[in-house]
Design an enzyme around this catalytic site. Structure first.
Site, PDB file in Angstrom:
ATOM      1  N   GLN A   1     -18.167   4.972   3.789  1.00  0.00           N
ATOM      2  CA  GLN A   1     -18.675   6.183   4.427  1.00  0.00           C
ATOM      3  C   GLN A   1     -18.445   6.247   5.938  1.00  0.00           C
ATOM      4  O   GLN A   1     -18.233   7.326   6.478  1.00  0.00           O
ATOM      5  CB  GLN A   1     -20.173   6.320   4.146  1.00  0.00           C
ATOM      6  CG  GLN A   1     -20.468   6.808   2.752  1.00  0.00           C
ATOM      7  CD  GLN A   1     -21.946   6.838   2.457  1.00  0.00           C
ATOM      8  OE1 GLN A   1     -22.394   6.167   1.539  1.00  0.00           O
ATOM      9  NE2 GLN A   1     -22.720   7.590   3.213  1.00  0.00           N
TER      10      GLN A   1
ATOM     11  N   GLU B   1       0.812  -1.234   0.000  1.00  0.00           N
ATOM     12  CA  GLU B   1       0.000   0.000   0.000  1.00  0.00           C
ATOM     13  C   GLU B   1       0.845   1.284   0.000  1.00  0.00           C
ATOM     14  O   GLU B   1       0.373   2.345   0.380  1.00  0.00           O
ATOM     15  CB  GLU B   1      -1.010   0.086   1.167  1.00  0.00           C
ATOM     16  CG  GLU B   1      -1.701  -1.154   1.653  1.00  0.00           C
ATOM     17  CD  GLU B   1      -2.358  -2.015   0.601  1.00  0.00           C
ATOM     18  OE1 GLU B   1      -1.725  -3.038   0.243  1.00  0.00           O
ATOM     19  OE2 GLU B   1      -3.460  -1.705   0.138  1.00  0.00           O
TER      20      GLU B   1
ATOM     21  N   HIS C   1      -1.580   4.010  -1.635  1.00  0.00           N
ATOM     22  CA  HIS C   1      -2.661   4.945  -1.297  1.00  0.00           C
ATOM     23  C   HIS C   1      -2.732   6.109  -2.278  1.00  0.00           C
ATOM     24  O   HIS C   1      -3.757   6.746  -2.407  1.00  0.00           O
ATOM     25  CB  HIS C   1      -2.508   5.459   0.133  1.00  0.00           C
ATOM     26  CG  HIS C   1      -2.891   4.423   1.151  1.00  0.00           C
ATOM     27  ND1 HIS C   1      -4.041   3.674   1.049  1.00  0.00           N
ATOM     28  CD2 HIS C   1      -2.272   3.995   2.278  1.00  0.00           C
ATOM     29  CE1 HIS C   1      -4.113   2.844   2.070  1.00  0.00           C
ATOM     30  NE2 HIS C   1      -3.055   3.004   2.817  1.00  0.00           N
TER      31      HIS C   1
END
Ligand code: FAD
Ligand code: NAP
Ligand code: SF4
Length: 673
Positions: free
Chosen positions: A343, A168, A256
């Site tokens: 969310q 990542e 990311h």
């Protein structure tokens, strides 16, 4: 025998010194609880609930091996003997439930959101405002020692193993890629030198912890950035990590900072299984695959096809701690499915808030939001079967109340019935299926196709009004023209829409309607090959980083997306998903315009002004997505008739309403009534 539904998923995995009962790994997820010593009881309860739910092996959120490795100031760290005690709370709670847990060691490198961050070279990350300091040669040695000491402390704290975060785009990954490693000492230059840090960390941790301790290495198998690793290099590293003593290799997809979506809901299920499958040909130790695996049939297919030995799921186990138990019992219809919306989990973490889950507000709040049986059952009416009403009705029934749920529509779901029409939001169907199943299992009476009246409701002990919203009307001259539609006309009533369309209002719904209008049917997201072409993911791994030029399919319509506020539309979309929506619409040629004044709509089209300049958009249709107002007519009528009510969801407050607030409010109200 229920086990036979998913035989591959429920076959034990022998690691030599221990056997995992199934092939489910709960992947590392930052919850925010690991950053405060005072929150470890809550963290322990969170993991214990998942261990009780029979997850085969769990991994904690990233814990830093040093201050320099912090993800953010004062983030979770395991580098001092006194850090051990708080982690023992977690391991004891998990072991009490017969589970297993590894601690993830994560050094953020240049992704550290603080001024003390370090990296292989002094190159700022596009996603952090801080420029890292380049590690000295001795600094690299010290960093390796920090990883080893952290692993030793993890063992002392009772963990069953550690996961070394090598993907990542975090520190180790930064050493591996030319993009971020410009060193000229023994830790930079050739790939053999760049990968040395990863191999030494694994080798020296294995030496320190002994042979009977799980050591997972999270390997970036697809960097998805320019200047990333090529396939031969990744294979070289995988083999070296295996030889150095790793027990398992987990798959990492994308950095990311990558501009390819990797986990949002529009990414097809199992989109990256092919990467792990490719690596299966190269190494002997078990491989874990990941990303967008959320239901047992997806996991089973991957395992049965031999593409991986285990599946990693993080968010799906936030959404449903009993995922594994339900799958094992062949009750997958009862699973509360993660809809990959980000969310309440990632968006919260990025905003420095505790993670939770849109479909399960109890996640990370297990000790605080308790659903307890009632002593005196009451008769409740819940009016409105949108997310707020469904959550409230099912929670009330779970506690033992008698519940009748009314909706004037023929089916449950409220606005989710529109949301699920949006390309890339097909997962919303799963939430409707889950609530449908739960309402039935809990014997909630459903009165659908019935507009509830005051008379209907008088006979109940209490009434919950969850009647949602009504679309806001505009006052633009000519907005009563039949070519002017609302988003409800388009999404619910399937009104025909022409080739050239202006959308008034660029909030979440405006963006969704734009996507609905421009995406070809079926949308590329329904097919992994088409989706890879659309986003430039190279399955042949012909180039470093696994990227190739994007081949975007043509837009189905020409669309203008408009707002009155200044600036480009889309700034207020959610942090971790908004960029995907903006990039998608841009690639489909949608004109996104801000600072717009609407003048009138007539036979010519939509007349508007941008700053001082007047323009006419010659469109076939105008679609109004100008927000919503609370639908309180029933609540007002009940109040006038003296019937006491509780009002939740959009009927309560429509501004900035989303399903996260609706479900949370419905659940919390039901938990205390
Ligand atoms: P509603 O969903 O509006 O439900 C109200 C229900 O009450 C309706 O079913 C209605 O028929 C019923 N009703 C009203 N009056 C009566 C009466 N008198 N008698 C009986 N029944 C009655 N939110 C997110 O969080 N994430 C997203 O990605 C997202 N995407 C969306 C995409 C679209 C296209 C749309 C339209 C919405 C989206 N939303 C999203 C918003 C989300 O759906 C709403 O915030 C949520 O549905 C609000 O829930 P609610 O229960 O308050 O109301
Ligand atoms: P919204 O986000 O409030 O957006 C409404 C839009 O209409 C704004 O662009 C606003 O911008 C414009 N507008 C407001 N009043 C207007 C008027 N009188 N005339 C013309 N334009 C007007 O509302 P929404 O898009 O309807 O979404 C509703 C809720 O659903 C949101 O709060 C959102 O959280 C949720 N939702 C979430 C997602 C998601 O992916 N997370 C997706 C869809 C919906 P200007 O005032 O600048 O013109
Ligand atoms: Fe999944 Fe959304 Fe819940 Fe996160 S908030 S776990 S993405 S359903």
């Amino acid at each position: 025998m229920t086990d036979t539904a998913y035989p591959a998923l429920f076959s034990p995995l022998d690691l030599g010194f221990c056997t995992l009962p199934n092939r489910v790994l709960m992947g590392s997820m930052h919850t925010g609880l690991e950053d405060h010593a005072g929150d470890y009881d809550k963290l322990a309860a969170f993991f214990a609930e998942r261990a009780r739910g029979e997850v085969g092996l769990m991994v904690t959120g990233g814990i830093s091996p040093s201050i320099a490795g912090w993800l953010k100031p004062f983030g979770g760290r395991m580098s001092m003997p006194w850090h051990v005690a708080r982690h023992r709370k977690v391991t004891r709670a998990v072991h009490h439930e017969h589970g297993r847990i590894c601690m993830q060691i994560l050094h953020a490198g240049r992704y550290g959101y603080h001024p003390l961050s370090v990296a292989p070279s002094r190159i700022k990350a596009p996603i952090s405002p801080f420029t890292p300091r380049a590690l000295s040669t001795r600094g690299v040695e010290r960093t390796i020692a920090n990883f080893v000491s952290s692993a030793r402390l993890a063992r002392e704290a009772g963990y069953d193993g550690v996961e070394v975060m090598g993907s990542e785009g975090y520190l180790i990954n930064q050493f591996l890629a030319e993009r971020t490693n410009r060193r000229t000492d023994a830790w930079g230059g050739s790939y053999a030198r760049r990968m040395r840090i990863a191999v030494e960390i694994v080798e020296r941790i294995r030496e320190a912890v002994g042979p009977d301790f799980i050591l997972i290495y999270r390997l970036s198998m697809l960097d998805l950035v320019e200047g990333g690793q090529d396939w031969d290099q990744i294979v070289q590293l995988a083999k070296a990590v295996e030889a150095a003593g790793a027990t398992l290799i987990n798959t990492g997809i994308g950095w990311h900072e990558t501009r390819v979506p990797t986990i949002v809901t529009s990414v097809p299920r199992g989109a990256f299984r092919w990467v792990t499958a490719r690596m299966k040909r190269e190494v002997g130790i078990p491989l874990i695959t990941t990303n967008r695996i959320n239901m047992p049939d997806v996991a089973e297919r991957i395992l049965a096809d031999g593409d991986a030995d285990m599946v990693s799921m993080a968010r799906p186990l936030l959404a449903d701690p009993d995922w594994v138990t339900k799958a094992r019992a062949g009750r997958s219809a009862a699973i509360n499915t993660c809809i990959a919306c980000n969310q309440a989990c990632l968006d919260h973490v990025f905003a420095n808030r505790r993670a939770t889950c849109l479909v399960n507000p109890r996640a990370c709040h297990e000790t605080e939001l308790r659903i307890e049986p009632v002593i005196m059952a009451k008769r409740f009416a819940v009016v409105g079967a949108g997310p707020a009403g469904m959550a409230c009705a099912t929670t009330l029934a779970e506690r033992g109340h008698s519940v009748t749920l009314f909706d004037r529509a023929q089916s449950i779901g409220g606005q989710f019935n529109m949301a699920r029409q949006i390309p890339g939001k097909e997962e919303f169907d799963e939430t409707l299926r889950y609530f449908q199943h739960r309402l039935k299992a809990l014997d909630v009476r459903q009165r659908l196709g019935h507009e509830a009246t005051v008379e209907d409701l008088r006979k109940f002990d209490a009434v919950v009004v969850a009647t949602g919203v009504t679309p806001r009307r505009t006052s633009i001259p000519g907005d009563d023209d039949p070519r002017v539609l609302s988003y409800v006309d388009v999404l619910r009533d399937h009104a025909p829409v022409g080739q050239r369309v202006a959308i008034i209002g660029a909030g979440g719904i405006g963006f969704d309607v734009a996507e609905f209008l421009v995406q070809p049917k079926p949308a590329p997201g329904t097919d992994i090959d088409r989706w890879n072409a659309e986003w430039g993911v190279d399955e042949n791994m012909a180039h470093a980083g696994g990227l190739k030029p994007r081949q975007t399919e043509p837009a189905a319509r020409q669309v203008w997306l408009l707002q009155r506020s200044e600036g480009r539309p889309g700034k207020r979309l959610n942090k971790t998903t908004g960029w995907v929506h903006r990039a998608t619409l841009k690639s489909k040629g949608v004109q996104m315009l801000g600072d717009v004044s609407y003048e009138r709509i007539d036979a010519q089209g939509l007349h508007l002004r941008i700053g001082e300049q007047s323009r006419v958009l010659e469109v076939d249709n105008v679609v109004i997505c100008a927000g919503q107002e609370p639908n309180r007519s029933l609540a007002d009528a009940l109040a006038s008739a003296g019937v006491s009510t509780h009002v939740i969801g959009g009927a309560d407050v429509a501004a900035e309403l989303d399903a996260k607030r609706a479900i949370d409010q419905g659940t919390r109200l039901a938990a205390r009534l």
